[in-house]
Design a protein around this motif. Structure first.
Motif, PDB file in Angstrom:
ATOM      1  N   SER A 144      15.116  -2.280  -2.480  1.00 40.37           N
ATOM      2  CA  SER A 144      15.869  -1.274  -3.233  1.00 40.37           C
ATOM      3  C   SER A 144      14.970  -0.383  -4.083  1.00 40.37           C
ATOM      4  CB  SER A 144      16.895  -1.971  -4.134  1.00 40.37           C
ATOM      5  OG  SER A 144      16.246  -2.796  -5.081  1.00 40.37           O
ATOM      6  N   SER A 145      13.832  -0.915  -4.561  1.00 40.73           N
ATOM      7  CA  SER A 145      12.978  -0.135  -5.463  1.00 40.73           C
ATOM      8  C   SER A 145      12.424   1.116  -4.787  1.00 40.73           C
ATOM      9  CB  SER A 145      11.832  -1.001  -5.996  1.00 40.73           C
ATOM     10  OG  SER A 145      10.971  -1.397  -4.945  1.00 40.73           O
ATOM     11  N   ASP A 146      12.193   1.047  -3.462  1.00 39.35           N
ATOM     12  CA  ASP A 146      11.675   2.215  -2.749  1.00 39.35           C
ATOM     13  C   ASP A 146      12.684   3.360  -2.782  1.00 39.35           C
ATOM     14  OD1 ASP A 146       9.589   0.534  -2.149  1.00 39.35           O
ATOM     15  OD2 ASP A 146      10.327   0.035  -0.154  1.00 39.35           O
ATOM     16  N   ARG A 147      13.940   3.022  -2.568  1.00 44.35           N
ATOM     17  CA  ARG A 147      14.971   4.058  -2.567  1.00 44.35           C
ATOM     18  C   ARG A 147      15.182   4.620  -3.977  1.00 44.35           C
ATOM     19  NH1 ARG A 147      19.456   2.252   1.949  1.00 44.35           N
ATOM     20  NH2 ARG A 147      18.080   0.900   3.162  1.00 44.35           N
ATOM     21  N   VAL A 148      15.060   3.766  -4.979  1.00 39.19           N
ATOM     22  CA  VAL A 148      15.201   4.238  -6.360  1.00 39.19           C
ATOM     23  C   VAL A 148      14.092   5.229  -6.690  1.00 39.19           C
ATOM     24  CG1 VAL A 148      15.110   3.547  -8.783  1.00 39.19           C
ATOM     25  CG2 VAL A 148      16.404   2.169  -7.150  1.00 39.19           C
ATOM     26  N   LEU A 149      12.855   4.919  -6.279  1.00 41.38           N
ATOM     27  CA  LEU A 149      11.731   5.819  -6.530  1.00 41.38           C
ATOM     28  C   LEU A 149      11.960   7.179  -5.873  1.00 41.38           C
ATOM     29  CD1 LEU A 149       8.517   3.606  -6.182  1.00 41.38           C
ATOM     30  CD2 LEU A 149       9.238   4.886  -8.195  1.00 41.38           C
ATOM     31  N   LEU A 150      12.362   7.156  -4.604  1.00 42.71           N
ATOM     32  CA  LEU A 150      12.587   8.413  -3.884  1.00 42.71           C
ATOM     33  C   LEU A 150      13.751   9.181  -4.507  1.00 42.71           C
ATOM     34  CD1 LEU A 150      11.575  10.104  -1.527  1.00 42.71           C
ATOM     35  CD2 LEU A 150      13.163   8.885  -0.036  1.00 42.71           C
ATOM     36  N   SER A 151      14.779   8.457  -4.916  1.00 38.17           N
ATOM     37  CA  SER A 151      15.926   9.083  -5.573  1.00 38.17           C
ATOM     38  C   SER A 151      15.496   9.778  -6.860  1.00 38.17           C
ATOM     39  CB  SER A 151      16.983   8.013  -5.882  1.00 38.17           C
ATOM     40  OG  SER A 151      17.993   8.527  -6.713  1.00 38.17           O
ATOM     41  N   ILE A 163       0.841  -1.205   0.000  1.00 41.31           N
ATOM     42  CA  ILE A 163       0.000   0.000   0.000  1.00 41.31           C
ATOM     43  C   ILE A 163       0.874   1.252   0.000  1.00 41.31           C
ATOM     44  CG2 ILE A 163      -1.679   1.328   1.321  1.00 41.31           C
ATOM     45  CD1 ILE A 163      -2.934  -1.101   0.054  1.00 41.31           C
ATOM     46  N   TRP A 164       1.850   1.288   0.902  1.00 37.22           N
ATOM     47  CA  TRP A 164       2.712   2.471   0.989  1.00 37.22           C
ATOM     48  C   TRP A 164       3.575   2.608  -0.262  1.00 37.22           C
ATOM     49  CZ3 TRP A 164       1.418   6.059   4.167  1.00 37.22           C
ATOM     50  CH2 TRP A 164       0.807   5.738   5.389  1.00 37.22           C
ATOM     51  N   ARG A 165       3.958   1.487  -0.857  1.00 40.23           N
ATOM     52  CA  ARG A 165       4.768   1.533  -2.088  1.00 40.23           C
ATOM     53  C   ARG A 165       3.936   2.071  -3.248  1.00 40.23           C
ATOM     54  NH1 ARG A 165       6.733  -3.211  -1.552  1.00 40.23           N
ATOM     55  NH2 ARG A 165       8.449  -2.402  -0.298  1.00 40.23           N
ATOM     56  N   THR A 166       2.653   1.730  -3.278  1.00 41.31           N
ATOM     57  CA  THR A 166       1.760   2.267  -4.305  1.00 41.31           C
ATOM     58  C   THR A 166       1.653   3.776  -4.174  1.00 41.31           C
ATOM     59  OG1 THR A 166       0.466   0.211  -4.315  1.00 41.31           O
ATOM     60  CG2 THR A 166      -0.587   2.162  -5.239  1.00 41.31           C
ATOM     61  N   LEU A 167       1.538   4.241  -2.935  1.00 36.24           N
ATOM     62  CA  LEU A 167       1.472   5.684  -2.689  1.00 36.24           C
ATOM     63  C   LEU A 167       2.790   6.356  -3.078  1.00 36.24           C
ATOM     64  CD1 LEU A 167      -0.199   8.045  -1.604  1.00 36.24           C
ATOM     65  CD2 LEU A 167       0.687   7.536   0.681  1.00 36.24           C
ATOM     66  N   LEU A 168       3.902   5.704  -2.759  1.00 33.90           N
ATOM     67  CA  LEU A 168       5.212   6.252  -3.121  1.00 33.90           C
ATOM     68  C   LEU A 168       5.353   6.360  -4.641  1.00 33.90           C
ATOM     69  CD1 LEU A 168       8.064   7.158  -2.257  1.00 33.90           C
ATOM     70  CD2 LEU A 168       8.756   4.751  -2.279  1.00 33.90           C
ATOM     71  N   GLY A 169       4.850   5.340  -5.356  1.00 37.09           N
ATOM     72  CA  GLY A 169       4.892   5.382  -6.815  1.00 37.09           C
ATOM     73  C   GLY A 169       4.087   6.543  -7.378  1.00 37.09           C
ATOM     74  N   ALA A 170       2.936   6.817  -6.777  1.00 35.12           N
ATOM     75  CA  ALA A 170       2.110   7.948  -7.213  1.00 35.12           C
ATOM     76  C   ALA A 170       2.841   9.266  -6.959  1.00 35.12           C
ATOM     77  CB  ALA A 170       0.773   7.933  -6.490  1.00 35.12           C
ATOM     78  N   CYS A 171       3.531   9.341  -5.838  1.00 29.58           N
ATOM     79  CA  CYS A 171       4.311  10.548  -5.531  1.00 29.58           C
ATOM     80  C   CYS A 171       5.424  10.741  -6.551  1.00 29.58           C
ATOM     81  CB  CYS A 171       4.911  10.449  -4.125  1.00 29.58           C
ATOM     82  SG  CYS A 171       3.696  10.480  -2.796  1.00 29.58           S
ATOM     83  N   SER A 172       5.987   9.634  -7.017  1.00 28.28           N
ATOM     84  CA  SER A 172       7.047   9.698  -8.024  1.00 28.28           C
ATOM     85  C   SER A 172       6.502  10.261  -9.336  1.00 28.28           C
ATOM     86  CB  SER A 172       7.633   8.300  -8.255  1.00 28.28           C
ATOM     87  OG  SER A 172       8.582   8.304  -9.280  1.00 28.28           O
ATOM     88  N   ILE A 173       5.286   9.838  -9.719  1.00 31.51           N
ATOM     89  CA  ILE A 173       4.667  10.322 -10.963  1.00 31.51           C
ATOM     90  C   ILE A 173       4.394  11.817 -10.885  1.00 31.51           C
ATOM     91  CG2 ILE A 173       2.603  10.176 -12.413  1.00 31.51           C
ATOM     92  CD1 ILE A 173       2.405   7.208 -11.592  1.00 31.51           C
ATOM     93  N   HIS A 174       3.915  12.269  -9.714  1.00 28.68           N
ATOM     94  CA  HIS A 174       3.459  13.663  -9.595  1.00 28.68           C
ATOM     95  C   HIS A 174       4.436  14.560  -8.831  1.00 28.68           C
ATOM     96  CE1 HIS A 174      -0.412  12.668 -11.348  1.00 28.68           C
ATOM     97  NE2 HIS A 174      -0.464  11.611 -10.566  1.00 28.68           N
ATOM     98  N   GLY A 175       5.595  14.011  -8.431  1.00 29.52           N
ATOM     99  CA  GLY A 175       6.640  14.837  -7.837  1.00 29.52           C
ATOM    100  C   GLY A 175       6.329  15.404  -6.470  1.00 29.52           C
ATOM    101  N   ASN A 176       5.592  14.670  -5.634  1.00 29.95           N
ATOM    102  CA  ASN A 176       5.261  15.149  -4.286  1.00 29.95           C
ATOM    103  C   ASN A 176       6.302  14.609  -3.302  1.00 29.95           C
ATOM    104  OD1 ASN A 176       4.121  15.452  -1.646  1.00 29.95           O
ATOM    105  ND2 ASN A 176       2.098  15.684  -2.573  1.00 29.95           N
TER     106      ASN A 176
END
Length: 650
Positions: free
Chosen positions: A480-487, A448-461
């Protein structure tokens, strides 16, 4: 009477539908034979074992309730039927009823070894350790715990409940275990992920049959030990159809797609007729690899072999076409199904339309499914919510989510909550997405939190992304994918110090991002490309063709590489080179080099397609007058004449 009995029993053996059973039952009721214990038992047996429809089991239970003195065989048959159904808990109720009746005066029916074996199977299918251990005590009180049949089922039950030590104690207490018991214990070792004990037990076995080797192959495959499974397979002289099926299915499940196809061909060359299992296995390999040509060849084989009558094979074929990007052929297979469509058929077709962006058709099909009387299940709702998510249909998605519980009595699972978070997130409603997560009645998982993180990556929040990442650090700190998204989020907005900090932490902890790869099928062979520079073999062709394409795009295509997320401390030329070597670009270049101009290029990718590659595909489709279909990890993108079927919403 004997002749009449024999005639009725023969008729029951020919029944393959509930309608025919009801017709014979009506005739028997008129002549007063339906209460005969032999015939009544046969009617119940036919409904429970020979007819797969759940309504047949319900019909048998109603008939059973009308009998004045059902015997143990009838009880056992119903217990067995429910143990293998979607309602295994009913087996316990029938067993308890049988157990209570055994204490009555006269000659009431009593539980026997079959009663315990069948009800223990129900406990195993429910993974209910509590029920299973209570039944173990009951078997001990009845003096049946040492019975070979009961003991073997106890081993399987404890294994399904993850209690390897309990399974081993039952096995060790068996006075003379036969090969079936040994195989059950071997299966238990694999089920509990104890590979060393499995190897040791196999060596100790005083006698082995083909099932023993098949258990080993299956166990190694499920553990991901593909080469160990292959070694056992190669050591066998005579291989039966189950052995071949196990290898094919195992290869498919472990993403060894070429091997699954190769072993299927080898099996045919050996003169072994494929079964439902092998066909479903090889079709699932084609589906996961996006191998459309191989799917079409298998379709022809299925038709010639008369396997199209098998609903499971047809569903696998429908699924393969859907996942290979030929939704038209998938719809053709679906439309040729008539009365035998089941919930899997409808769900596969809805999912295929949704993945291809044909959302209105998916929604219309959902309505048709409801009108046909087929009740959607939890997976169906995942598919329709997914469709709404990828089209930005927030209100409709919310309506379907409510409908699950209000109309069909289905409690939403974590996957459905994930779909809703994705629905809000893709539409840029990040505040609503976070509110939805905060108010969930069940604890949000890392998904769930990873899905939200992915949405933040798309919209730059960045702010909300950091909050999601904090939760993920607790739930799944080593992903590792979480850190890549945030990066990537930091890179897009230019916070290069934060980018460097994340990448340094990944380097310090020796974490690697999942490598991107893409696959394309050419002349019945699958070619796999990975991101980066790898000048060897067939990849050299791809690099040369890609260089030609990039030059043409820059000259007359108006293509400007998207390099925002590439590290800031390298030159622009190097940044462009970095995004140019993404695996899907290499696969498309290889397709343009090898395939005929009239053919559509189909590419399967393991990660989400990036913005740069998406723009690249649109321009290539226009400049080279070619259709390109890319399946990334969540949907299909169909590029034609400079536009994409997703309408840039993905």
């Amino acid at each position: 009477m004997i002749s009449a009995d024999h005639s009725c029993l023969t008729l029951f053996n020919c029944c393959r539908s509930l309608t025919s059973v009801k017709q014979i039952h009506a005739h028997l009721s008129k002549i007063g034979l339906d209460v005969d214990p032999l015939i009544a038992g046969k009617l119940i047996l036919q409904c429970c074992t020979a007819i797969s429809a759940s309504l047949a089991l319900t019909y048998a239970h109603r008939f059973f309730g009308c009998l004045k003195a059902p015997n143990t065989f009838m009880y056992n048959t119903l217990i067995r039927g429910y143990s293998e159904s979607q309602s295994p808990g009913c087996s316990f109720e029938l067993f308890n009823q049988l157990n209570r009746n055994s204490g009555c005066s006269g000659s009431p029916p009593r539980p026997d070894s079959f009663s315990f074996a069948f009800v223990l199977k129900a406990a195993a299918n429910m993974s209910s350790f509590r029920a299973g251990s209570q039944l173990h005590c009951q078997a001990f009180l009845h003096g049946l715990d040492a019975h070979l049949f009961v003991g073997t089922t106890l081993i399987s039950m404890y294994a399904e409940c993850g209690r390897g030590n309990s399974a081993r104690r039952v096995f060790d207490e068996m006075p003379q275990p036969n090969v079936v018991a040994w195989n059950a214990m071997l299966t238990a070792c694999f089920r509990c992920s104890d590979l060393e004990d499995a190897r040791a037990l196999f060596e100790r076995m005083p006698f082995k049959n083909s099932a023993s080797f098949n258990v080993q192959i299956s166990g190694f495959m499920k553990a991901g030990k593909v080469e160990s499974a292959r070694s056992v397979f190669n050591s066998l002289g005579l291989k039966d159809d189950v052995t071949w099926n196990t290898m094919i299915v195992g290869f498919a499940q472990n993403s060894y797609f070429d091997e699954a196809l190769m072993y299927f061909r080898d099996m045919l060359h050996m003169g072994i007729r494929p079964t439902e299992v092998s066909l479903i296995g090889v079709l699932s390999a084609c589906a996961d690899a996006g191998m459309l040509v191989s799917t079409k060849i298998l379709h022809g084989f299925v038709e010639k072999s008369w396997f199209l009558e098998n609903i499971s094979v047809r569903n696998a074929l429908l699924d393969a076409y859907s996942k290979c990007g030929d939704v038209g052929m998938a719809r053709s297979v679906f439309d040729h199904m008539t009365v035998d469509r089941n919930v899997i058929s409808w769900t596969c077709m809805i999912s295929g339309l949704a993945m291809y962006g044909r959302v209105n058709e998916a929604i219309q099909l959902f309505y048709e499914m409801e009108e046909s009387g087929v009740q959607p299940d939890r997976i169906t709702f995942i598919s329709i919510l997914y469709a709404c998510s990828h089209a930005g249909l927030i209100e409709q998605g919310h309506s379907y989510f409510s409908k699950m519980k209000d109309v069909y009595g289905l409690d939403p699972g974590i996957e459905h909550y994930g779909c809703m978070v994705d629905l809000y997130g893709r539409a840029g409603k990040l505040a609503e997405a976070y509110k939805f997560v905060s108010q969930m009645p069940i604890e949000p998982t890392d998904t769930i939190w990873r899905t939200l993180l992915g949405a933040c990556s798309i919209h730059g929040n960045v702010h909300l992304a950091q909050r999601a990442r904090e939760k993920l650090m607790v739930l799944d700190p080593n992903n590792s994918s979480d850190r890549v998204l945030l990066s990537n989020i930091y890179a897009v907005i230019g916070q290069w110090k934060d980018v460097a900090a994340i990448r340094n932490s990944m380097s310090t902890e020796r974490m690697k991002k999942d490598p991107g790869w893409s696959m394309i099928e050419v002349d019945k062979l699958a070619y796999k490309f990975t991101a980066g520079r790898n000048y060897s073999g067939f990849t050299q062709e791809a690099y040369e063709k890609l260089g030609e394409i990039m030059s043409r795009l820059k000259e007359g295509g108006g293509y400007v590489p998207e390099v925002k997320s590439v590290l800031h401390d390298i030159e622009d030329e190097e940044k462009e080179g970095s995004v140019a070597l993404h695996s899907e670009k290499l696969a498309v270049a290889f397709g343009l080099k090898r395939l005929h101009k009239s053919k559509t290029i189909h590419v399967m990718k393991n990660l989400r397609i990036c913005k740069d590659c998406h723009e690249f595909m649109k321009i290539v489709s226009q400049l080279y007058d070619v259709d390109i279909v890319v399946r990334d990890r969540s949907r299909f993108h169909s590029f034609k004449d400079g536009s994409c079927s997703c309408k840039d919403y993905w």
